[in-house]
Scaffold this motif. Sequence first.
Motif, short mmCIF file in Angstrom:
data_model
loop_
_atom_site.label_atom_id
_atom_site.label_comp_id
_atom_site.label_asym_id
_atom_site.label_seq_id
_atom_site.Cartn_x
_atom_site.Cartn_y
_atom_site.Cartn_z
N PHE A 58 50.61 30.99 7.04
CA PHE A 58 50.63 30.93 5.58
C PHE A 58 51.28 32.19 5.01
O PHE A 58 52.08 32.11 4.09
N SER A 59 50.97 33.35 5.59
CA SER A 59 51.51 34.60 5.07
C SER A 59 53.03 34.64 5.19
O SER A 59 53.71 35.14 4.28
N THR A 60 53.58 34.10 6.26
CA THR A 60 55.04 34.07 6.43
C THR A 60 55.67 33.17 5.37
O THR A 60 56.66 33.54 4.73
N TRP A 61 55.08 32.00 5.18
CA TRP A 61 55.55 31.07 4.15
C TRP A 61 55.43 31.71 2.78
O TRP A 61 56.33 31.62 1.95
N MET A 62 54.32 32.41 2.54
CA MET A 62 54.08 33.06 1.26
C MET A 62 55.13 34.15 0.99
O MET A 62 55.62 34.27 -0.13
N TYR A 63 55.45 34.94 2.02
CA TYR A 63 56.50 35.95 1.88
C TYR A 63 57.80 35.31 1.40
O TYR A 63 58.45 35.79 0.50
N ARG A 64 58.16 34.22 2.06
CA ARG A 64 59.43 33.57 1.74
C ARG A 64 59.46 33.08 0.29
O ARG A 64 60.41 33.35 -0.44
N VAL A 65 58.42 32.37 -0.12
CA VAL A 65 58.37 31.85 -1.49
C VAL A 65 58.34 33.01 -2.49
O VAL A 65 59.07 33.01 -3.49
N ALA A 66 57.50 34.00 -2.22
CA ALA A 66 57.37 35.14 -3.14
C ALA A 66 58.67 35.92 -3.26
O ALA A 66 59.09 36.28 -4.37
N LEU A 67 59.30 36.21 -2.14
CA LEU A 67 60.57 36.95 -2.18
C LEU A 67 61.66 36.15 -2.88
O LEU A 67 62.42 36.70 -3.68
N ASN A 68 61.75 34.86 -2.59
CA ASN A 68 62.75 34.03 -3.26
C ASN A 68 62.53 33.99 -4.76
O ASN A 68 63.48 34.08 -5.54
N THR A 69 61.28 33.89 -5.18
CA THR A 69 60.96 33.88 -6.61
C THR A 69 61.33 35.22 -7.24
O THR A 69 61.97 35.27 -8.29
N ILE A 71 63.45 37.51 -6.17
CA ILE A 71 64.90 37.72 -6.15
C ILE A 71 65.57 36.89 -7.24
O ILE A 71 66.45 37.38 -7.95
N THR A 72 65.15 35.64 -7.39
CA THR A 72 65.72 34.78 -8.43
C THR A 72 65.49 35.38 -9.81
O THR A 72 66.41 35.46 -10.63
N LEU A 73 64.26 35.79 -10.09
CA LEU A 73 63.96 36.38 -11.40
C LEU A 73 64.65 37.71 -11.59
O LEU A 73 65.11 38.04 -12.69
N TYR A 74 64.75 38.50 -10.51
CA TYR A 74 65.43 39.79 -10.59
C TYR A 74 66.89 39.60 -10.94
O TYR A 74 67.44 40.30 -11.79
N ARG A 75 67.52 38.62 -10.31
CA ARG A 75 68.93 38.36 -10.60
C ARG A 75 69.13 37.91 -12.05
O ARG A 75 70.09 38.29 -12.70
N LYS A 76 68.20 37.09 -12.54
CA LYS A 76 68.30 36.65 -13.93
C LYS A 76 68.13 37.84 -14.88
O LYS A 76 68.82 37.94 -15.88
N ILE A 119 68.49 41.31 -0.72
CA ILE A 119 68.12 40.99 0.66
C ILE A 119 67.69 42.24 1.40
O ILE A 119 66.71 42.23 2.15
N ASP A 120 68.40 43.34 1.19
CA ASP A 120 68.02 44.59 1.86
C ASP A 120 66.64 45.07 1.41
O ASP A 120 65.85 45.55 2.23
N LYS A 121 66.33 44.91 0.12
CA LYS A 121 65.00 45.27 -0.37
C LYS A 121 63.93 44.44 0.35
O LYS A 121 62.91 44.98 0.78
N ALA A 122 64.18 43.16 0.45
CA ALA A 122 63.22 42.27 1.10
C ALA A 122 63.04 42.66 2.58
O ALA A 122 61.92 42.70 3.09
N LEU A 123 64.14 42.98 3.23
CA LEU A 123 64.08 43.38 4.63
C LEU A 123 63.27 44.66 4.80
O LEU A 123 62.41 44.75 5.68
N VAL A 124 63.50 45.65 3.94
CA VAL A 124 62.74 46.90 4.00
C VAL A 124 61.26 46.62 3.77
O VAL A 124 60.39 47.14 4.48
N PHE A 125 60.98 45.78 2.79
CA PHE A 125 59.58 45.45 2.49
C PHE A 125 58.89 44.85 3.72
O PHE A 125 57.81 45.29 4.10
N GLU A 138 62.79 34.91 10.38
CA GLU A 138 62.28 33.62 9.90
C GLU A 138 62.07 33.63 8.39
O GLU A 138 62.43 32.68 7.71
N THR A 139 61.51 34.70 7.89
CA THR A 139 61.21 34.79 6.46
C THR A 139 62.49 34.84 5.64
O THR A 139 62.60 34.18 4.61
N LEU A 140 63.47 35.60 6.09
CA LEU A 140 64.70 35.78 5.32
C LEU A 140 65.78 34.75 5.65
O LEU A 140 66.80 34.67 4.96
N GLY A 141 65.58 33.98 6.72
CA GLY A 141 66.56 32.97 7.09
C GLY A 141 67.84 33.56 7.67
O GLY A 141 68.92 33.04 7.46
#
Length: 164
Positions: A58-69, A71-76, A119-125, A138-141
């Motif tokens: 669950f935590s891996t899936w949660m990381y992916r959804v949270a990071l994607n959300t 990143i999407t909002l950050y870009r906006k 992506i680099d931020k997410a990787l560092v995190f 797996e989390t970052l694809g």
Amino acid sequence: MTKELEHQFVTELENNQNIVHKICSLYTNDRDAHKDLFQEITIQLWKAYPKFRGDSKFSTWMYRVALNTAITLYRKSKRRIQTQDYESVIFKIKADEYDETEEQQLKLMYKAVRQLNDIDKALVFLYLEDKNYTEISETLGITEVNARVKMNRIKTKLRTILNP
């Protein structure tokens, strides 16, 4: 959703909410933005939860959804004019956990990490969360080799930022 599914979701979210808080800290500059992002990530997790198959933790899936959300909002938000000065950001750190030197170092590290791309931020995190390269990939694809190469380049870049 059934009450059982709702209960499972709430339990998993409560057990892993520190993941979301850390991501929010990485992608926001103030308390209100942190709360807004936390709420948006929670909503996206809730919407996606019925599709969670349990193929990963669950935590891996949660990381992916949270990071994607995030990143999407950050870009906006990058499309809007930023009016907050980075120097005015104050990190709330318990005095009993960190001394002043550690707190200053943490502020500098967060400031340096914020200069990286999404992506680099997410990787560092994920790296700082002690995730292994398999989990990171797996989390970052991305491939595990790519994750390792990127992390080495990021370390060099952060050293350059922190020690000009």
